[in-house]
Design an enzyme around this catalytic site. Sequence first.
Site, short mmCIF file in Angstrom:
data_model
loop_
_atom_site.label_atom_id
_atom_site.label_comp_id
_atom_site.label_asym_id
_atom_site.label_seq_id
_atom_site.Cartn_x
_atom_site.Cartn_y
_atom_site.Cartn_z
N GLU A 1 0.61 -1.21 -0.04
CA GLU A 1 -0.05 0.04 -0.08
C GLU A 1 0.85 1.15 0.02
O GLU A 1 0.29 2.35 -0.57
CB GLU A 1 -1.05 0.05 1.32
CG GLU A 1 -2.03 -0.93 1.31
CD GLU A 1 -2.93 -0.70 -0.04
OE1 GLU A 1 -3.46 0.46 -0.08
OE2 GLU A 1 -3.56 -1.76 -0.62
N SER B 1 -46.83 -32.58 27.51
CA SER B 1 -46.87 -33.22 28.67
C SER B 1 -45.51 -32.78 29.39
O SER B 1 -45.54 -32.98 30.89
CB SER B 1 -46.58 -34.73 28.45
OG SER B 1 -48.02 -35.21 27.99
#
Length: 744
Positions: A168, A434
């Site tokens: 860069e 249940s």
Amino acid sequence: MAKGREGGGRGEPNFDVPEGRAVDPADLDLRLSRADRAGGGVARGGTGSKGGRQGAGQGASRAAVSKAPASRASRKAPRRVRRSILGRLVYAGLILGLWGVIGVAGLVAYHASQLPPIDQLAVPKRPPNIAILASDGSLLANRGETGGRVVGIKELPPYLPRAFVAIEDRRFYSHLGVDPVGIARAIAQNVTRRGVSQGGSTLTQQLAKNLFLTPERSASRKIQEAILALWLEHKYTKDEILELYLNRVYFGAGAYGVEAAAQRYFGKPAKAVTLAEAAMLGGLVQAPSRLAPNRNLPAAQARAAQVLAAMQELGFAKPADVKLALATPARPAGVRGGGSANYVADLVMDVLDDFLPKFETDIVISTTVDTALQAAGEKALVDELNQKGARYNVAQGALVSLKPDGAIRALVGGRDYAQSQFNRATTAKRQPGSSFKPFVYLAAVEHGLTPDTVRDDAPISIKGWNPENYSRDYRGPVTLRDALALSLNTVAVRLGQEVGPKTVVQTAQRLGIASPLQANGSIALGTSEVTPLEMVGAYAAFANGGTGVIPYIIASVKGADGSVLYKRKEGGMGRVIDPNAVSMMNAMMHETFVTGTAKKAEVPGWDLAGKTGTSQDFRDAWFIGYSSTLVTGVWLGNDDGEPTKKVSGGNLPGEIWKAYMTVALKGQTPTMLAGAKSWRNRAPAEPAVTNSTPGGLIGALLGEPQAAAPAPRAASPATRHAEAGAGPSRDDRNFLEKLFGVGE
């Protein structure tokens, strides 16, 4: 006399105006010639008449000069013209340059005026990262806008920051923020390639853009970028600038900073990346979306090769290391299971503001979750659904596992977090079927019944409602122990009517059920919707001997500097079940593993208890069971409520539960459940001497003779204390409100 005055007297000035004529100022020529100036017509050193003669001679001489040959004058003229053009060009150039400098200075001053005053300029604070850790300190997930914590440049391997410099901004350590050489090189390459192929921005300029400016592409922004880059170079060292850059740059996929990117793409901290991975990260910032390795691996690897070549050229990496990195290019980490740790992280974020409303720096949250148990729970659920989901038409599930004190050890909110972020463990409200019956039986036990009490398993009708057993047959007189183990609906409904639906609701709420419950006859069969998390939390009271708990997941919160911002204190709801009642409930629910619906889920060597549950039309299937050390619940179903193909609590959920608990309990010493010995292996009472006839409300509804119901058992002092107000701590109440929208 007159003549004398005329010949030798004083002479008056005469402007050659005829005598007697009026003078018109316009007719006068008062301009001076060279001869009119002092000495203009006299040769140097000459006086008197001699001088006058010399002057006359000089005039003749000038006349002669004027008559000099034209060829001589013409030879000199061109040289004077050439010097004049060159001079004019130089002069014009200087003037234009000066005006150019003035113009640039004005332009810079104008754009600088659009920025905050330099003395008020400051690097904006980075949004805080939230690191969520497992109980062993390993990272579960990062949350926040950045996706990763701040790392110091000294924490990183040297080749990682060098990768960014190499690709860069190779002159990073020599320029002052703006690199004229780099700009010139970029312009040359762009012109050569007939398009914008390379930019001239330095790392400092890129940082300035990320910190202060918008992403727009304009000359104005570039000027401001350069101004801010110069300010950054003046205020910070090169390493400080590079560190800021590495923690702020965007890498795609919501990852800001090199730590977040390393975790996102390679599943490891930035300090552990290899040279090949560092090169891939360095090349990624050019175009995060296009070069993301999990989306376009060939392009990411090609770009990484360019970075490695640049690093070798600059001496940032040894040729042998570069050769090895090129031979084994980096690859993104594979998807780890269903990503269930993100469900944990989401729950943490949901409740965090109750414990730490505000924070401006990175924080670290330690949770109660065990990574091994989390992985085991995810594997058990996903494997079962992958193998049998299509056959049974069931697509989703959830698993919650916690210690008897309420500490969550594993939480799986769905099959695959990447496909669905909806957390079914904490948010989905489904009918428990249940699995709700233990609250009915507990209410009955607290009213004087025991596991050996007998009730009729026979057809029953309540105002046109005719509940049936799953098997559609009836067993006649049965003990409560067997009725619960076999999940007989008719007995549960009878018990619910005996104690009253409101009592059932109050009992469930006392144990921690926070969702709204309908106090009607069907409540005994679990028709009111609840979440898996609150069901498992309520069952914890059975496992721990009767103490109510609020499930919790955050153990502590620390700042980035290690300071303790929050630490959980011991808390809970106090005793909510009498020890004798706990003993009876554990004995009855243990029977489900011996002779009941949970026989297939038994883990050899362990004393276990629990309950299965299936809602109407097989839309929901549950299994909740526990040992003395761990309480775990499993739910299966479809998000849209579509019925499954007969998935019941005893088959798929029980299989998932067993697979998980086998791993979870491995290596632990088996221990008995609370009060288990008190009601084990007792011979059931004779039906003839038990109250097998419905009483109370159900008797009135059915028009049957009412036998005297057993008197309610007196609550123990501890139970009365719990019911009188020994409620949850402030943190637990906040947790309840956040999860279920209820208060105390």
